[in-house]
Each structure stands twice: as C-alpha cells, then as structure tokens.
Design a protein around this motif. Structure first.
Motif, PDB file in Angstrom:
ATOM      1  N   GLN A 152     -12.547 -23.609  15.725  1.00  0.00           N
ATOM      2  CA  GLN A 152     -12.178 -24.741  14.881  1.00  0.00           C
ATOM      3  C   GLN A 152     -13.078 -25.944  15.133  1.00  0.00           C
ATOM      4  O   GLN A 152     -13.795 -26.022  16.121  1.00  0.00           O
ATOM      5  CB  GLN A 152     -10.720 -25.129  15.153  1.00  0.00           C
TER       6      GLN A 152
ATOM      7  N   SER B  49     -22.041 -17.596   6.987  1.00  0.00           N
ATOM      8  CA  SER B  49     -20.635 -17.703   6.609  1.00  0.00           C
ATOM      9  C   SER B  49     -19.752 -17.135   7.715  1.00  0.00           C
ATOM     10  O   SER B  49     -20.237 -16.537   8.677  1.00  0.00           O
ATOM     11  CB  SER B  49     -20.366 -16.958   5.294  1.00  0.00           C
ATOM     12  N   LYS B  50     -18.458 -17.323   7.569  1.00  0.00           N
ATOM     13  CA  LYS B  50     -17.509 -16.888   8.591  1.00  0.00           C
ATOM     14  C   LYS B  50     -17.605 -15.398   8.861  1.00  0.00           C
ATOM     15  O   LYS B  50     -17.527 -14.945  10.000  1.00  0.00           O
ATOM     16  CB  LYS B  50     -16.089 -17.257   8.150  1.00  0.00           C
TER      17      LYS B  50
ATOM     18  N   TRP C 266     -21.084 -26.857  10.870  1.00  0.00           N
ATOM     19  CA  TRP C 266     -20.132 -25.783  10.609  1.00  0.00           C
ATOM     20  C   TRP C 266     -18.875 -26.378  10.000  1.00  0.00           C
ATOM     21  O   TRP C 266     -18.293 -27.314  10.545  1.00  0.00           O
ATOM     22  CB  TRP C 266     -19.774 -25.029  11.888  1.00  0.00           C
ATOM     23  N   ASN C 267     -18.481 -25.867   8.834  1.00  0.00           N
ATOM     24  CA  ASN C 267     -17.266 -26.303   8.161  1.00  0.00           C
ATOM     25  C   ASN C 267     -16.267 -25.149   8.207  1.00  0.00           C
ATOM     26  O   ASN C 267     -16.361 -24.196   7.433  1.00  0.00           O
ATOM     27  CB  ASN C 267     -17.570 -26.688   6.710  1.00  0.00           C
TER      28      ASN C 267
ATOM     29  N   LEU D 289     -13.103 -25.052   7.463  1.00  0.00           N
ATOM     30  CA  LEU D 289     -12.205 -24.945   6.315  1.00  0.00           C
ATOM     31  C   LEU D 289     -12.873 -24.212   5.157  1.00  0.00           C
ATOM     32  O   LEU D 289     -12.253 -23.382   4.487  1.00  0.00           O
ATOM     33  CB  LEU D 289     -11.754 -26.342   5.864  1.00  0.00           C
ATOM     34  N   LYS D 290     -14.145 -24.506   4.916  1.00  0.00           N
ATOM     35  CA  LYS D 290     -14.868 -23.858   3.820  1.00  0.00           C
ATOM     36  C   LYS D 290     -15.510 -22.546   4.251  1.00  0.00           C
ATOM     37  O   LYS D 290     -15.920 -21.744   3.408  1.00  0.00           O
ATOM     38  CB  LYS D 290     -15.924 -24.808   3.260  1.00  0.00           C
ATOM     39  N   GLY D 291     -15.637 -22.342   5.573  1.00  0.00           N
ATOM     40  CA  GLY D 291     -16.112 -21.060   6.062  1.00  0.00           C
ATOM     41  C   GLY D 291     -17.607 -20.840   5.999  1.00  0.00           C
ATOM     42  O   GLY D 291     -18.054 -19.699   5.835  1.00  0.00           O
ATOM     43  N   PHE D 292     -18.388 -21.907   6.131  1.00  0.00           N
ATOM     44  CA  PHE D 292     -19.837 -21.713   6.186  1.00  0.00           C
ATOM     45  C   PHE D 292     -20.482 -22.831   6.995  1.00  0.00           C
ATOM     46  O   PHE D 292     -19.881 -23.869   7.269  1.00  0.00           O
ATOM     47  CB  PHE D 292     -20.453 -21.652   4.788  1.00  0.00           C
TER      48      PHE D 292
END
Length: 281
Positions: free
Chosen positions: A54, A42-43, A21-22, A24-27
């Motif tokens: 986070q 995705s987020k 899970w990233n 910052l990039k939302g996916f």
C-alpha cells in the motif's frame, strides 16, 4: 509471470528504481538507465508477494524486472520484484508459523526465494493467536550473530487484512483474544476496529496543530494520534505511553485512548511538531 513464489526464479534482465506507484489504480512507473524513458508496470506484473503493498511502500525501491514491447510500441515492465537493499523493508508471504514453537518462516522473492525465520514477537500484535499462514507482509531483515538472516518487524501489506485480524472474528473462524477492557465487541470507538493495548514513546506532539506521533516497537511507521485521542492531560516528546490501535477506513493506523504509561504525569505542554512520518499503510 515467470517467477513462482517458493521456487528459485530466473534472474530478471533489467534493474531500476520505482519512480511512482498508485495502488488504487494499480499501476506505476520505473526509471531505468537501460531505457530512454519511464517504464510502466501494473499490479499483475508484480511478484506474488508484493501484490497487496500500500501507499508509498514501492516508491524509491530498487527493483529487477523483464520488459516486453506493448501493442503501442512502448516498453512495459513485467516480472517486477524487489531487490534487497540493506536497511529497507522488503515483502514476502508467511510460509509457516507455529505459535507453540514461537517462530515461523517467510518466503520472499527479494531474497531469491529464500525462507527467512521470524519470532512470534515480530508479528503484529493484533494477529497473536491467529492463523497467519499465507498472509502477505512487509518486514525488515537483520543478520544474526551466526551470519544467518532473519525477518523482524512484520506488518500486513493490506490495511484491510490488518483490520480483519483486529476484529473479534478472524478469517476461517479463528477466535481473537478478548477485547481490551472498556471496549465492546465492535472494537474501539472511533476507528474501524482495533487490537489490544500497546506501548510506545511520543515522538512529537503539537497542541497548536492538535496531533502528534508515537514510535512503537515492531511498527514500521510512526503512529498518529489526535488531541481528542488523549485519555487524560497533555503529553510531550519522550513521554512513554500506552494506547489502543484503530484501523481507519483507508487502512492507516491511528492511536486511541493514549495515556501515560503507569499513570504518571505527561509532562505538560507538548513539543512542537517536527515531521516524522505518518501511520502510512
């Protein structure tokens, strides 16, 4: 999204584990036995009470989800929600809280939309006296002697939210408790604002590496401190200390003004650093 916070939602069709899970990039990606490869999400596909988590909070967590076929023919996960696993933190939204009564309730999709009670001692120290209703948090679940479950060790999902509550001015004009003695209106020097003094125990400290970690009640992760954060003398593993909390720009927590609790001797040379988690946010 097919699930609504606070309502009983239909059970998602599939189960899996979050591989990555990233935030910052939302996916991220989910591994599931029902599919030939990893499934992207995705987020916006996360349950509402997960949308501010986070760092690595989601990685390795069991999830339930639905899946749809994208325009490129690949499967995509939707309606992703955590599955309650004993010993693992889950996420939720603070539904109500009464400082006068000393308790409140959290709603969590991981608990099937059930409301869990929490005590005021379990909310982050920096948020004492603030309006926390509607805030997204992570928390641990414990079973009471009567068999009912309750939430404990609450932490804000967002480092920015934690930092905001640590400032003198709360959202909606709420007032914070006075700054710790020796610090001005801007909070603690060297950090992005901080709350009052806390106590904990030094888990590890390495003079060679110049940093260590503190274990503190109500904190999900160990709190990092540097040699420059020591207010006086060296400390070693097992030393009881008091300290201030600073929120770094990336949302992580760091201990400042670390001093031996009660003003005693820290015990000389620090033990060697042996790992133990960071103040991850």
């Amino acid at each position: 999204m097919s699930m609504l916070l606070g309502n009983q939602m239909a059970s998602p069709s599939f189960g899996g584990v979050v591989k990555s899970w990233n935030g910052l990039k939302g996916f991220g990606f989910i591994t599931s036995d029902g599919f030939g490869g990893d499934i992207m999400f995705s987020k916006k596909d996360l349950a509402e009470d997960l949308r501010e988590v986070q760092g690595k909070f989601l990685q390795g967590k069991a999830v339930a989800f639905d899946a749809v076929e994208g325009v490129d023919g690949r499967m995509k996960a939707t309606a992703v929600q955590l599955v309650m696993v004993e010993g693992q933190a889950v996420a939720g939204m603070i539904k109500s809280y009464s400082e006068k009564n000393g308790y409140g309730f959290i709603n969590s999709t991981a608990m099937g939309g059930e409301d869990l009670r929490f005590q005021n001692r379990d909310i982050p120290q920096a948020a004492m006296g603030a309006n926390i209703i509607g805030q997204l948090v992570t928390f641990q679940v414990k079973t009471r002697p009567d068999g009912k479950m309750m939430a404990c060790q609450l932490q804000f999902q967002s480092g920015q939210t934690a930092q905001r509550f640590s400032q003198l001015g709360f959202p909606d004009g709420m007032a914070h408790n006075p700054s710790p003695k020796g610090f001005g209106k801007g909070g603690m020097k060297g950090g992005g604002g901080g709350g009052g003094m806390m106590t904990g125990m030094v888990k590890t400290f390495s003079e060679k590496n110049g940093y260590g970690f503190i274990t503190a009640p109500g904190q999900q992760s160990d709190i990092k401190f540097g040699q420059s954060d020591l207010a006086g003398g060296a400390v070693s593993s097992g030393t009881q200390v008091s300290f201030s909390v600073a929120y770094l720009p990336d949302g992580r927590v760091q201990a400042k003004n670390v001093q031996v609790a009660g003003g005693g001797d820290g015990g000389g040379g620090g033990g060697s650093y042996g790992g133990g988690g960071g103040g991850g946010g």
